[in-house]
Design a protein around this motif. Structure first.
Motif, mmCIF file in Angstrom:
data_model
loop_
_atom_site.group_PDB
_atom_site.id
_atom_site.type_symbol
_atom_site.label_atom_id
_atom_site.label_comp_id
_atom_site.label_asym_id
_atom_site.label_seq_id
_atom_site.Cartn_x
_atom_site.Cartn_y
_atom_site.Cartn_z
ATOM 1 N N ARG A 86 0.844 -1.193 0.000
ATOM 2 C CA ARG A 86 0.000 0.000 0.000
ATOM 3 C C ARG A 86 0.878 1.242 0.000
ATOM 4 N N GLU A 110 -10.465 8.062 0.945
ATOM 5 C CA GLU A 110 -9.794 6.781 0.719
ATOM 6 C C GLU A 110 -8.639 7.064 -0.235
ATOM 7 N N PHE A 113 -4.093 4.073 1.574
ATOM 8 C CA PHE A 113 -3.189 4.026 2.717
ATOM 9 C C PHE A 113 -3.832 3.102 3.751
ATOM 10 N N SER A 114 -3.094 2.781 4.806
ATOM 11 C CA SER A 114 -3.657 1.844 5.782
ATOM 12 C C SER A 114 -4.768 2.484 6.618
ATOM 13 N N GLN A 115 -4.901 3.790 6.531
ATOM 14 C CA GLN A 115 -6.038 4.449 7.164
ATOM 15 C C GLN A 115 -6.634 5.446 6.179
ATOM 16 N N ASP A 116 -7.796 5.968 6.559
ATOM 17 C CA ASP A 116 -8.370 7.008 5.716
ATOM 18 C C ASP A 116 -7.679 8.323 6.012
ATOM 19 N N GLY B 52 -5.800 -5.130 2.733
ATOM 20 C CA GLY B 52 -5.318 -4.300 3.819
ATOM 21 C C GLY B 52 -3.809 -4.199 3.823
ATOM 22 N N PRO B 53 -3.215 -3.530 4.784
ATOM 23 C CA PRO B 53 -3.845 -2.864 5.915
ATOM 24 C C PRO B 53 -4.775 -1.740 5.456
ATOM 25 N N ARG B 54 -5.985 -1.754 5.956
ATOM 26 C CA ARG B 54 -6.943 -0.714 5.581
ATOM 27 C C ARG B 54 -7.670 -0.219 6.820
ATOM 28 N N GLU B 55 -8.474 0.815 6.624
ATOM 29 C CA GLU B 55 -9.207 1.421 7.731
ATOM 30 C C GLU B 55 -10.100 0.369 8.400
ATOM 31 N N HIS B 115 -4.020 1.206 14.131
ATOM 32 C CA HIS B 115 -5.327 1.710 13.657
ATOM 33 C C HIS B 115 -5.744 1.092 12.334
ATOM 34 N N SER B 116 -5.273 -0.073 12.011
ATOM 35 C CA SER B 116 -5.681 -0.614 10.704
ATOM 36 C C SER B 116 -6.102 -2.070 10.849
#
Lengths: 326, 242
Positions: A86, A110, A113-116, B52-55, B115-116
């Protein structure tokens, strides 16, 4: 290949094999890049201390890779550059993302990335272009700026202490992207460069290569003009509804030729990413031109013949590059 | 029934007692997943996809200092001899999901991805014994493909004990014979066992032999998986060019 299902005939298969073999030979000629897989030991000189970077860890006094990728060394630093992973944001990156949620004073995007990512209302220019405090009214009108599922271009502002990613869009060049196509490619195929916005004049198309692997191909817009005109001119004319309709139509209308160009360039991007070739403007234009010069229809750009052609073309390009160097 | 021929010492499918079935791994079989792999052990065929890693989707499950790992195991309707509809979340698949999750969580460096959430989906396309092991191997390949940092490669292999011989990598017929079936999962390079399952009784000394055999199997699988990964990495890098 991952994204394309091709049925090659016998000659095409042979040609492809030859070309891929050549690519491999060229790569081994160019540089003995050291690929590692997970838990491979990375040979280091322990005497002059080293710094372990991303993708490495220590096991029994040895430096061990925790990712599959290529070992990079910068002075004392040793790290593993991951392929197919990612996106890893860096401050200042230009990214393309999609709005998934509107929350308190912020949009969530989105971005692979591993988070938003978070785009605060306060870290973007309002459409009227005036610098001022954001009021509660602005907050209520957030949907008039970006709605859910809108595609947005922005810049990475930085990380918050809790690890979340903040974006900013403080310039006319950032903002909502309309009238075009969004393509997702693996992030490692887009290299960080000085220029990520490209205006391809010969096609009347804008190309944005987001560092996060989101590529935007859309009709060219003259930056800034639309937003400004829109707001100032429209308000007094709200009563004259038919005039607005005309204007609206003109705004949403994209000439057929430009649509063709958008599709061609989008297919070129799809093809290059399926092949795993690095995405640069030059490569994309070159592929599109190859499509024009061999008179291939847009849909056939994802067909087997053009696929093999592009691999062969890339081999030729790399050979000539090597000659220039050597 | 004789599972090992007393004269020749060969098993029913013609293997020697300490011989594995043919293994094959393929990376990049699911277009939209972050990482995916197909893994075959003889006639057992498993597909794995990693997202993932995703939200984190369910905010209540979010962990602040590390990643949340989830795993879902399922068997395709057509995977066994008799075609039958398999309800989601029956006891067997929940148990295997849990086993795979724990094994993979032990090797993923979850603290690097706070956080993922990482989702692992494994599906059995063809079942011929040793699906548990094949699933773990497929999941390892898929995780490596997704570029998720891991301590080491986890591999798994099963071994059994039939006709007073330790047998490596049981197939369906041997598996359903009712003898002991030892599934071992281990970190190949660090030489650590992360999974050990056996649902029967075995004397201590024999168990040690059987487990040793399974460990040898794991190492062989690890060797192969590393080859596949290295090949894949080299290919990606070579295509990408300068």
């Amino acid at each position: 290949m991952r994204d394309l299902q091709l049925s090659l005939n016998q000659t095409q298969r042979v040609r492809l094999q030859v070309a891929l073999q050549q690519l491999q030979d060229l790569a081994s000629q160019a540089a003995a890049s050291s690929s590692v897989t997970i838990a491979d030991t990375i040979p280091v000189n322990n005497e002059d201390g080293i710094l372990k970077g991303h993708g490495t860890s220590e096991l029994d006094g040895q430096v061990v890779a925790t990712l599959c990728g290529v070992v990079e060394r910068v002075n004392k630093l040793v790290y593993v550059r991951a392929l197919r992973a990612r996106y890893k944001p860096e401050v200042g990156d230009i990214i393309v993302g999609r709005v998934i949620e509107i929350a308190f004073k912020r949009w969530r995007l989105e971005i692979n990335f591993s988070q938003d990512a978070v785009l605060m209302l306060s870290s973007m220019n309002l459409p009227d272009g005036i610098q001022r405090r954001r009021t509660a009214v602005d907050e209520l009108n957030m949907r008039s700026i970006f709605e859910e599922n809108d595609v947005i271009c922005a810049e990475v502002r930085g990380f918050q202490h809790d690890g979340s990613l903040h974006l900013q869009a403080r310039s006319q060049k950032y903002g909502k992207l309309e009238r075009g196509q969004l393509l997702t490619v693996p992030a490692y195929l887009v290299k960080r460069r000085k220029q990520h916005f490209h205006h391809l004049e010969q096609y009347g198309v804008d190309l944005i290569l987001g560092c996060n692997g989101f590529v935007w191909v859309g009709e060219h817009l003259k930056t800034g003009e639309h937003d400004m005109l829109d707001d100032q001119e429209r308000r007094p004319e709200i009563s004259k509804s038919n005039k607005i309709d005309d204007e609206e139509q003109e705004w949403t209308f994209t000439p057929l030729e430009v649509r063709h160009h958008i599709c061609r360039i989008a297919n070129a991007v799809r093809l290059l990413s399926a092949l795993g070739f690095i995405l640069t403007v030059e490569a994309i234009i070159d592929t599109t031109e190859a499509g024009f010069s061999s008179n291939i229809e847009i849909k056939d750009m994802l067909g087997p013949e053009f696929y093999v052609q592009i691999v062969e073309r890339e081999v030729q390009r790399r050979i000539s590059l090597l000659r220039k160097k050597g | 029934m004789e599972y090992v021929n007393p004269l020749t010492g060969f098993r029913l499918d013609g293997r020697r007692p300490n011989e594995m079935r043919q293994i094959r791994g393929e990376i990049g079989v699911v277009a939209k997943a972050d990482g995916s792999a197909l893994f075959e052990m003889g006639n057992t065929k498993v597909i794995a996809a990693v997202y993932g890693p995703r939200e984190v989707q369910n905010k209540g499950q979010q962990i602040n200092n590390r990643a949340l790992v989830r795993c879902e195991y399922s068997m395709a309707n057509f995977s066994t001899g008799d075609r039958r509809r398999r309800p989601k979340g029956d006891r067997r698949s929940t148990e295997i999901s849990l086993v795979i999750r724990q094994t993979m969580e032990a090797c993923i460096l979850t603290h690097l991805l706070p956080h993922s959430q990482i989702d692992i989906f494994v599906q059995v396309l063809q079942a011929d014994g040793g699906t548990r092991s094949a699933c773990i191997n497929a999941a390892t390949l898929a995780l490596a493909d997704a570029g998720i940092p891991m301590r080491d490669i986890v591999t798994s292999c099963s071994a059994g004990y039939l006709c007073s011989t330790p047998l490596l990598d049981l197939n369906y017929i041997e598996d359903s014979a009712g003898g002991p079936d030892v599934t071992v999962g281990m970190l190949a390079k660090m030489d650590k066992v992360t999974l050990l399952q056996m649902d029967a009784k075995l004397p201590m000394d024999i168990f040690e032999n059987v487990m040793q055999l399974a460990i040898e199997g794991c190492k062989a699988v690890a060797h192969y998986i590393r080859e596949v990964l290295l090949e894949h990495t080299k290919q990606l890098e070579c295509h990408r060019g300068a």
